[in-house]
Scaffold this motif. Sequence first.
Motif, short mmCIF file in Angstrom:
data_model
loop_
_atom_site.label_atom_id
_atom_site.label_comp_id
_atom_site.label_asym_id
_atom_site.label_seq_id
_atom_site.Cartn_x
_atom_site.Cartn_y
_atom_site.Cartn_z
N GLU A 121 -6.00 12.37 2.42
CA GLU A 121 -4.72 12.87 2.44
C GLU A 121 -4.28 12.83 4.09
OE1 GLU A 121 -2.23 16.82 1.65
OE2 GLU A 121 -3.41 15.85 -0.29
N GLY A 122 -3.07 12.49 4.39
CA GLY A 122 -2.72 12.24 5.65
C GLY A 122 -3.26 11.17 6.34
N GLY A 123 -4.01 10.25 5.98
CA GLY A 123 -4.64 9.13 6.70
C GLY A 123 -3.79 7.90 6.11
N ILE A 124 -4.33 6.90 6.14
CA ILE A 124 -3.83 5.44 5.68
C ILE A 124 -3.29 5.60 4.47
CG2 ILE A 124 -4.03 3.03 5.67
CD1 ILE A 124 -6.45 3.14 7.29
N GLU A 125 -1.96 5.49 4.22
CA GLU A 125 -1.53 5.12 2.99
C GLU A 125 -2.21 4.37 2.00
OE1 GLU A 125 0.39 7.73 0.61
OE2 GLU A 125 0.93 7.81 2.96
N LYS A 126 -2.62 4.54 0.61
CA LYS A 126 -3.13 3.65 -0.02
C LYS A 126 -2.72 3.96 -1.68
CE LYS A 126 -7.72 3.60 2.66
NZ LYS A 126 -8.90 3.81 2.65
N ALA A 127 -2.70 2.80 -2.19
CA ALA A 127 -2.19 2.71 -3.78
C ALA A 127 -3.59 3.05 -4.49
CB ALA A 127 -1.38 1.57 -4.25
N HIS A 128 -3.40 3.74 -5.71
CA HIS A 128 -4.75 4.00 -6.35
C HIS A 128 -5.28 2.59 -6.70
CE1 HIS A 128 -7.35 5.56 -9.27
NE2 HIS A 128 -6.58 5.13 -10.50
N LYS A 129 -4.53 1.77 -7.44
CA LYS A 129 -4.85 0.41 -8.03
C LYS A 129 -4.22 -0.56 -7.24
CE LYS A 129 -6.35 1.92 -12.47
NZ LYS A 129 -6.36 1.77 -13.82
N VAL A 130 -5.10 -1.68 -7.04
CA VAL A 130 -4.51 -2.98 -6.34
C VAL A 130 -5.22 -4.12 -7.00
CG1 VAL A 130 -4.49 -4.41 -4.26
CG2 VAL A 130 -3.93 -2.04 -4.27
N LEU A 131 -4.49 -4.98 -7.72
CA LEU A 131 -4.97 -6.26 -8.37
C LEU A 131 -5.71 -6.89 -7.31
CD1 LEU A 131 -5.01 -7.86 -10.83
CD2 LEU A 131 -3.15 -9.03 -10.01
N ALA A 132 -6.92 -7.46 -7.84
CA ALA A 132 -7.81 -8.19 -6.80
C ALA A 132 -8.37 -9.40 -7.45
CB ALA A 132 -8.98 -7.32 -6.50
N GLY A 133 -8.06 -9.49 -8.61
CA GLY A 133 -8.68 -10.92 -9.38
C GLY A 133 -8.45 -10.84 -10.86
#
Length: 973
Positions: A440-452
Motif C-alpha cells: 500500500e502506497g507503493g507501485i499501483e498493481k492490479a490483483h490479476k493480470v492475464l499472462a498466458g
Amino acid sequence: MSAKTKKMKKSKAVLAWGISAVLIGSALGAGNYLAYHSFSGLADTVFGGVRPVYNTDVISMYPATNASSKEEAFQNAQEVNLRAAEEGFVLLKNEAETLPLQKGAKISVFGKNSVNLSYGGSGSGGFDTSNNQDLYDSLENAGFDINQTLKKFYEDNGASGPARSANSSDLDSGDNQRIATAETPQSKYTDTVKASYDSYKDAALVVITRIGGEGFDLPRYQGTTEGAVSADSHYLELDQNERDLLAAVCEEGFEHVVVVFNVPSSFEATFLKDSAYAAFADKIDAAVWIGFTGSNGITALGEILNGEVNPSGRLVDTWASDFTQNPSFQNFGTGHTDQTTDKYDAGMYYSVDYEEGIYVGYRYYETRGLTDGEEWYEENVTYPFGYGLSYTTFEWNVGEASADEFDLESVITVPVTVKNTGDTAGKEVVQLYVSAPYTEGGIEKAHKVLAGYAKTSLLQPGESETVTVSFEPYSAASYDYRDANENGFCGYELEAGEYTLYVSRNAHEEESAITLTLPEDIQIGEDLVTGNEVVNRYTGIEDNLDSDWQLDTVLSRADWEGTWPTAQTDETHAGSAELLAQIEDIETNNPTDFEEEDAPWFGEDVISVLRDLLPETPAADYHAIVDYDDDRWEEILDACSEEEMLELINNGAYHTKALETVGLPATIHGDGPAGFTCFMNSEQVNGTCQYVSEPVMAATWNDALLEEIGEAMGEEGILGDKATSQPYSSIYAPGVNIHRSPFGGRCSEYYSEDPYISGMMASAQIRGLQAKGVVPMLKHFAANEQETHRSIGGDLSWVTEQSLREIYLKPFELAVKNGESRGIMSSFNRIGARWTGGDYRLLTEILRDEWGFRGTVICDFNTIPQYMVPRQMFYAGGDLDLATLETSMWTDADTSENGDAIVLRNATKNILYSFVNSNAMNAEVIGYNPPLWHGYLLWLDIGVAALLLLWGVLAFIHRAKHNKKLQSMTADS
C-alpha cells in the motif's frame, strides 16, 4: 431599326461565344491544373491510380497457395470467417441444457433488428452488406422452422415502425449521438401477429442489436430518444420497448426463451440473472453473444443452436452489472450528462482524463473484488472476463510448475491436462493470470493480470489433451514512473516476494493457485529485445507538460472512494497559457543535431534496384525477406531524386506512388479491421470478405486461427484488383486500441479491454498477413480509445505513463516484438499536449529505439485536421502522409537543409523496406498505363472543346447568313 443596328445586335452572338469560350477554356485549364496537381492524390484515391503493365516471368515472392482467383480467395476467406464465428460466439447462459434445440424446432424470432442485423462497423470497417447471409438464412439452413408472419411484420416498416438509422457518416465533428434502438413498441403487435406464435412455440429467439462505428461514440445518456427508459439511461442497456418485449415474450408460454446479443462488445445484461432488476430474468433460458458477424459468420448461430457446433468462445470484456459504475464513465467523450463538456475555453480543443489509471476492465473488478469482498463482486459483475459456457464438461488436472522460483530470464510453464467428461465433443480454454506482491502506497498493481492462455483441440467425449500455459516475468512487470517505492529507479520493475499464478477458467474462477518466489527486486532499465534504454518519455521532460498533468486524481486500490475519478471542472476547462502554447506548438521535438550528420546524396546513377534485394526463393513465413541493414540500401537511396521521394511520402492515401527509378511499384491499400474495404475507392477495392469483428476474433482465444484469418486476408490481398491485377499490398489493420469504455464507438474494431490478449491476437493476425506479403498498419498509435472530438484539434489524452506503458502501449509492443509488424498507423489524438503523429518520443524513442520497430509509420487521414503538420510528423519518425490534398502535404521541404534531406531519405527507406517485403514485388512492373480518371478528364476536355467549337461554328454560320440577308436587303433598297 436600321440595318446597321440589326447587324450590330446579331454580332453579339459571336461575342458571347468568344467570351464564353475564353471563360470556359480558362476554367477548364485551371481545373485540369488542379486535378493534375493539387487534387491528383484525391483523384487517384477515388478513381484509382496508374495501372501497371507486368512482366510475370519472375518468381512471385508471396504466391497465393489457397486460391487461384479472386473468387476462390473470397470463398476461402468465408470458410475461415465461419470458423472464427463458430469458435468466437460465446454461450452466456444455458439453464437446464436448453441449448442445443432440436432440429426442426418451430421458432418465433423477435426483435425489429432481427431483419436488420449489425454486421460490422462503419467508416474504416464499413462494407456493402446487401449480400450478407442473414439470421433467417442461418436458422433455416440449420433446419429450424421459422415464424414467417412475425418476420414479415418486422420487414414491414409501416406495421412495425421505422428501421433503425444507419451509422453516422460524420467522421469528424465529434458530436454526441442519440441512437434509438428502433425496437417495435408492444402497441404495434396486432392480434394476427400474436396468433402466429401458437404454431411456433418451441422457442422464442429475442435479438438485441446495437451499432458502432468510426466517428462517433455510443450514447451515455439518451435524453428524449424514442424508447429511452429515462433521460439518463444509456445505449448499452435495454430500452423500454426491449423490456416490454422480453416481458411479453416470457409470458407467452414459449417452451424456451433465448436472447441473442448482436452488440459490439459488452452489454449491461443484469436482466439475465437478477429477478429483482427484471421480473422475467428467471424465464430467460439461454443467451448467446455474437458480436458483429461479417459476411457469413451468422451461419454459426444456427449451427450452435442446433448443436452441430459446440460453442467455445470466451468473453474478452467484463460484462459489468452497471456501466455507470465503471471508473471510466465519469471521463469519456463529452462526459456522462448533457450538462458536462470536454472542451477547453480557448480554441477548438478537447480533452479526456484517464483517471482510472491501470484499473481498466477486469483489472478493476478483480482487484476491487479482492479488497471489498465477494458480495461486492457479485453485485457488480454479471459475467467476468474470460467467461463462456460449453455443451459439455471438462475436468482439469493441473501439473506442477516448471520452477517455484524465477528471475527475469525464466519462462515458467504449467502443464494442464484437460479431459472431456461430457457427451459432446468440444474445446476448452485454459487461462493463466498472475498476481504480484503489492505494498500500500507503493507501485499501483492490479490483483490479476492475464499472462498466458491455451486452447485445446476438439476433444471427443472421454478424450484428454495436455496443454501448456507459460508465464514470462516481463508480462507482470509494473512501470514505476514516479518512483513510488522510493528505490531511486523509474521504469519497469518486478518487486521481490511471492507471486501467484492462477490457472483459471476465467478471470474470477481459478482451478489452481501456484506460488512462485522472486528472491530479489528486478529493475529493467533496458529493453529485453533491443537492449536499448527504457526511460520515462512523458514524465519529467523539460519544456513538456507531463502526460498526466491534468489529472485531478488517479484511482488507487488503497482508497477506491477517495481516489474515484471525477468529472472535468470549470478550472480544467480554463486551461492555462502554458497549456495553450504547447497545444499550438508545431515545431519538432526531434533533438537530433542534423548539422553534425553527413549530407545525403540524391539522383545518383542507378546501381541497384529493389528487385536486386530479393531472394531467389519465395517467402517461407512472416519474417522479412529483405534485411533493413542490407548494405545496398545506400546506393538504392542515392539513386532517388528529391522530387520522387517527396511524391512518395506525401501521397499515402490508400496507395503509394511508384518510385520507378529503383523499381517500387505503385500499390493499393485498404481499410480495415474487418477485411479489405475502402470507402473512397470501391472501384478497385471490392469483392472481399467482411470478417467477424475483432472482439469475436479475440473471443476464440485461438492464436492459430487468428493467423489463418491473417493468411486468408493476405490471399485476398494477393489476388487484389481484378481489373488491373494489382495486389492489395497494405491494410489499415489490425486495431489494438483498448476497450477502455464499452461506449467506445469503435470497440468492434479493437480486440479487447485487455492489452495482453489484444497484442497476442494482433501478433498472430499480423504473422498471417505478412506471410502473404500484406503490410499491416497496426493502429491507432496510441491512446485513441474514443471517437468524440478525435480530430477536432486533436483530442488531448491525459494519462499516466504507467497506464500508457502497461495498458495502452502494450498491445503495440507485443505486436511489434511477436508479430514483427512492418507497418503502424499513428492516431488523431494527442498524448498530453502533443499530437501522437508528430511526437518523436512516441514514434522514434519508444517505437523504433526501445522496441526495435522497422517499417512504415503512416498517419491517420490527414485531410481536414489543421494540427497534423507534415513537417512535424516526418521529423518525429513518421514516413507516409495519408493525405489527398496538397495542402496537407510537406510542400516546403528544402533538401539543401541537412535536416530535411536526412528526414526525407529516412522516410523513403522505411516505405521502400516495408513494400519490398510485400506482394507488390510479386511481378515486375515494366510500365504504366495512366489512371482511368486521366481518360475521363481528357474526354471531358474533348467534349467541352467540341461543344465550344460547334457553338462557334453555328454562331459564325448564323452571322454569315444574317450578313447575307442584310446585303440582300441593302441591294433591294
